[in-house]
Design an enzyme around this catalytic site. Structure first.
Site, PDB file in Angstrom:
ATOM      1  N   THR A   1      43.054  51.534  41.480  1.00 18.45           N
ATOM      2  CA  THR A   1      41.735  52.151  41.285  1.00 18.45           C
ATOM      3  C   THR A   1      41.403  53.020  42.493  1.00 18.45           C
ATOM      4  OG1 THR A   1      40.926  50.293  39.948  1.00 18.45           O
ATOM      5  CG2 THR A   1      39.272  51.711  40.962  1.00 18.45           C
TER       6      THR A   1
ATOM      7  N   LEU B   1      38.661  47.430  46.211  1.00 12.98           N
ATOM      8  CA  LEU B   1      38.980  48.212  45.023  1.00 12.98           C
ATOM      9  C   LEU B   1      40.419  47.893  44.675  1.00 12.98           C
ATOM     10  CD1 LEU B   1      37.601  51.869  45.394  1.00 12.98           C
ATOM     11  CD2 LEU B   1      36.867  50.124  43.782  1.00 12.98           C
ATOM     12  N   ASP B   2      40.710  47.729  43.403  1.00 12.26           N
ATOM     13  CA  ASP B   2      42.074  47.402  42.999  1.00 12.26           C
ATOM     14  C   ASP B   2      43.072  48.441  43.498  1.00 12.26           C
ATOM     15  OD1 ASP B   2      41.042  45.242  41.590  1.00 12.26           O
ATOM     16  OD2 ASP B   2      40.806  46.417  39.761  1.00 12.26           O
ATOM     17  N   TYR B   3      44.305  48.011  43.641  1.00 15.28           N
ATOM     18  CA  TYR B   3      45.410  48.862  44.087  1.00 15.28           C
ATOM     19  C   TYR B   3      45.478  50.158  43.273  1.00 15.28           C
ATOM     20  CZ  TYR B   3      50.319  50.180  44.991  1.00 15.28           C
ATOM     21  OH  TYR B   3      51.470  50.849  45.317  1.00 15.28           O
TER      22      TYR B   3
END
Length: 245
Positions: A105, A101-103
């Site tokens: 998100t 998961l993105d930083y």
């Protein structure tokens, strides 16, 4: 007795496919002897070495984490930022995230020490549906929503069809809350899809992974998956793979 490549994958050394390559190339020993046959089965007491390093076999573990924003989906970070494994100080086994998961998100992410399990869930053929809720700039018209549903042309190719639902909109603040379900797992995919239709994401959260939800967890909280949930995920990945063939 289990197949040698499966044992290596469960230990987190490599995916099952990579483990097969290691075996075929003579990098694996069982009880001191090189084994090159993929059908070889081993018991729990046999000594296994991969590239000269003894294999440490652990009982597989499976966790669901509610990842906060501002956390890296990795086991370490060279900039000293918080990573997902920091939320498991009590766990002594070497676990790692399934996908990422993105930083910036938040939401549901799985962690395990079972390399085979992780590989199945992350394989492009077996991508499990993931549901996100995004807060975006502006209020997309129906045609924009249809573009997301049909697939968006990005620099790395067209996205697969998505399920999209406008949950709410705020005309005064000019923002919208949108639910989007995708099967793929490209880098920053949901954000790039919304950018492509002219509605930048302000906040993003993954709320579902297959049938799994964040129910009962606060941000930063985690729980262990039940054996039944693990079996369900394997079955779901297999079903999705057949559907996408």
């Amino acid at each position: 007795m289990e197949r040698l490549q499966k044992v290596i994958a469960h230990a987190g050394v490599a995916s099952r496919r990579k483990a097969e390559e290691l075996i075929l190339n003579g990098h694996v020993k069982v009880n001191g002897k090189v084994v090159k046959e993929l059908g070889t089965k081993v018991g729990s007491n046999e000594r296994i070495e991969v590239s000269g390093i003894p294999l440490e076999r652990e009982e597989p573990v499976y966790f669901l984490l509610y990842k906060p924003r501002g956390v890296i989906s990795s086991v370490s970070d060279d900039k000293g930022r918080k990573v997902v494994t920091d939320f498991f100080p009590e766990n002594k086994k070497r676990i790692y995230p399934v996908g990422r998961l993105d930083y910036d998100t938040s939401g549901l992410i799985l962690l395990t020490n079972d390399g085979d399990f992780a590989n199945v869930l992350m394989h492009p053929k077996y991508e499990v549906e993931k549901v996100y809720v995004a807060k975006v700039k502006g209020i997309p018209i129906r045609e924009k929503i249809k573009q997301l549903e049909k697939g968006i042309k990005l620099e790395d190719g067209k996205t697969a069809p998505a399920r999209v639902k406008l949950l709410s909109s705020d005309k005064r603040k000019q923002t919208s809350i949108i639910e989007i379900a995708i099967h793929e797992g490209r880098n920053r995919q949901v954000r790039r899809m919304f950018e492509a239709i002219g509605h930048d994401v302000l906040k993003l959260k993954r709320e579902k992974y297959g049938f799994l939800t964040l129910n009962g967890l606060n941000t930063g909280g985690h729980r262990e998956l039940t054996p039944h949930e693990v079996k369900q995920l394997r079955a779901l990945a297999s079903t999705e793979g057949n559907r996408l063939v």
